[in-house]
Design a protein around this motif. Structure first.
Motif, PDB file in Angstrom:
ATOM      1  N   UNK A 203      14.638  15.381 -65.174  1.00  0.00           N
ATOM      2  CA  UNK A 203      13.868  14.330 -65.844  1.00  0.00           C
ATOM      3  C   UNK A 203      14.838  13.226 -66.548  1.00  0.00           C
ATOM      4  N   UNK A 204      15.622  13.698 -67.066  1.00  0.00           N
ATOM      5  CA  UNK A 204      16.518  12.950 -67.805  1.00  0.00           C
ATOM      6  C   UNK A 204      17.364  11.890 -66.818  1.00  0.00           C
ATOM      7  N   UNK A 205      17.769  12.468 -65.628  1.00  0.00           N
ATOM      8  CA  UNK A 205      18.513  11.585 -64.814  1.00  0.00           C
ATOM      9  C   UNK A 205      17.624  10.526 -63.961  1.00  0.00           C
ATOM     10  N   UNK A 206      16.111  10.816 -64.327  1.00  0.00           N
ATOM     11  CA  UNK A 206      15.485   9.664 -63.551  1.00  0.00           C
ATOM     12  C   UNK A 206      15.118   8.575 -64.466  1.00  0.00           C
ATOM     13  N   UNK A 207      15.437   8.673 -65.617  1.00  0.00           N
ATOM     14  CA  UNK A 207      15.249   7.484 -66.672  1.00  0.00           C
ATOM     15  C   UNK A 207      15.920   6.148 -66.287  1.00  0.00           C
TER      16      UNK A 207
ATOM     17  N   UNK B 181      17.962  22.783 -55.310  1.00  0.00           N
ATOM     18  CA  UNK B 181      17.682  21.431 -54.734  1.00  0.00           C
ATOM     19  C   UNK B 181      18.629  20.543 -55.119  1.00  0.00           C
ATOM     20  N   UNK B 182      18.327  20.310 -56.414  1.00  0.00           N
ATOM     21  CA  UNK B 182      19.315  19.107 -57.180  1.00  0.00           C
ATOM     22  C   UNK B 182      20.332  19.443 -58.281  1.00  0.00           C
ATOM     23  N   UNK B 183      20.656  20.795 -58.329  1.00  0.00           N
ATOM     24  CA  UNK B 183      21.828  21.391 -58.959  1.00  0.00           C
ATOM     25  C   UNK B 183      21.513  21.157 -60.426  1.00  0.00           C
ATOM     26  N   UNK B 184      20.364  21.023 -60.991  1.00  0.00           N
ATOM     27  CA  UNK B 184      20.511  20.929 -62.460  1.00  0.00           C
ATOM     28  C   UNK B 184      18.900  21.625 -62.984  1.00  0.00           C
ATOM     29  N   UNK B 185      18.842  21.537 -64.263  1.00  0.00           N
ATOM     30  CA  UNK B 185      17.599  22.048 -64.991  1.00  0.00           C
ATOM     31  C   UNK B 185      16.367  21.071 -64.788  1.00  0.00           C
ATOM     32  N   UNK B 186      15.302  21.488 -64.791  1.00  0.00           N
ATOM     33  CA  UNK B 186      14.081  20.612 -64.915  1.00  0.00           C
ATOM     34  C   UNK B 186      14.460  19.382 -65.782  1.00  0.00           C
ATOM     35  N   UNK B 187      14.542  19.803 -67.116  1.00  0.00           N
ATOM     36  CA  UNK B 187      14.672  18.805 -67.877  1.00  0.00           C
ATOM     37  C   UNK B 187      15.949  17.693 -67.617  1.00  0.00           C
TER      38      UNK B 187
ATOM     39  N   UNK C 111       9.708  24.691 -60.905  1.00  0.00           N
ATOM     40  CA  UNK C 111      10.481  26.115 -60.992  1.00  0.00           C
ATOM     41  C   UNK C 111      11.971  25.665 -61.177  1.00  0.00           C
ATOM     42  N   UNK C 112      12.647  26.612 -62.224  1.00  0.00           N
ATOM     43  CA  UNK C 112      13.957  26.252 -62.526  1.00  0.00           C
ATOM     44  C   UNK C 112      14.929  26.625 -61.461  1.00  0.00           C
TER      45      UNK C 112
END
Length: 299
Positions: A121-125, A112-118, A105-106
């Protein structure tokens, strides 16, 4: 018709997801908890989180905990690693695995982590690229797979979409979290039907909170669908600091007792886990949230 797995793998969340939402306890108490759990037959213990100590002060001593536990060769000691800095800290302190987390959920992702879902996912790369170079496996957590405290109901198709994205990033397993504990077996079935259409069953785990007393029946629903990895927390400890009203995780003791009754192997000593639960609850000055533990005590 049910399709129970022959054996269930328990991923023990107590030292991390359990204690992150409880009052502060000593580092030694955390070390003792993990050491006792390590003797029980559990093979996966999430032992800490390398997150901001300002946001989650309960996890500020994760490096010391991981450094001083008595490690067993057959146990994976994992840690939450939401960014490259956290991953590098976990690796430096000999965490066996990492874990990343986002939400279905957006609203919860922003809280929780102060960003959008997309964006998450970019941060995890970078984390996933580094872990691949290091040969370290990373687990993916997906929150709010049934309902969100901000956005309401989460569609099963949305859960499947984000779970698939985490798998494509390189996570070896996706843990599906009913973060606020509002799920019922029918909702769990619908969600899992969608996810299992796009992710192999052996790469799916479930992670249920017990806010409305449904966690154990939801675990049973997942078992009937062949899901063989269950996240649970000793003594039912836990919750989520960023999900208002969320209560503890399903208790490891209750999951073990359920599996025993169904004839499903776990390889875990129920009484040893119950002992670990009672010990940490004495430190916290609370009673275990496990009916099985209470029954064992009354024998």
């Amino acid at each position: 018709m049910s399709d129970y797995p022959d054996r269930v793998h328990i991923a023990e969340m107590g030292p991390r997801d359990g204690l992150q939402n409880e009052p502060l306890v000593s580092t030694q108490a955390k070390i003792d908890l993990i050491n006792t759990l390590s003797q029980s037959g559990l093979t996966h213990i999430e032992s800490g989180a390398f997150v901001s100590p300002k946001r989650v002060p309960q996890m500020a001593d994760s490096a010391e905990v991981l450094t001083h536990i008595l490690r067993h060769s057959n146990v994976t000691y994992s840690a939450l690693t939401p960014n490259l800095q956290g991953y590098n800290q976990a690796k430096a302190n000999h965490a066996d695995q990492g874990a990343i987390f986002t939400s279905a959920s957006e609203g919860f992702c922003q809280s929780n982590i102060h960003c959008s879902i997309s964006e998450s996912l970019e941060r995890f790369i970078p984390v996933m690229e580094q872990a691949k170079q290091d040969g370290i496996k990373v687990r993916g957590y997906l929150s709010c797979v049934i309902d969100c405290p901000y956005d309401g109901a989460t569609s099963p198709q949305q859960v499947a979409k984000i779970a698939q994205a985490l798998l494509q990033l390189g996570c070896y397993e996706i843990s599906l979290g009913d973060t606020i504990g509002t799920g019922t077996p029918v909702a769990i079935q619908r969600m899992l039907d969608a996810v299992l259409n796009v992710i192999p069953r052996h790469q799916v785990a479930v992670h249920f909170h017990n806010t409305w007393g449904q966690a154990l029946v939801n675990v049973h629903q997942a078992l009937t669908m062949g899901v063989a990895t269950i996240d649970s927390s000793v003594a039912g400890l836990g919750g989520c600091p960023y999900a208002p009203g969320a209560s503890g995780n399903v208790a490891t003791e209750d999951v073990l007792y359920l599996c025993q009754g169904l004839g499903i192997e776990t390889g875990v000593d129920l009484e040893m886990v119950a002992k670990a639960g009672w010990d940490i609850c004495r430190e916290l000055d609370v009673s275990p949230l496990s009916n099985t533990s209470l029954a064992l005590l009354s024998k």
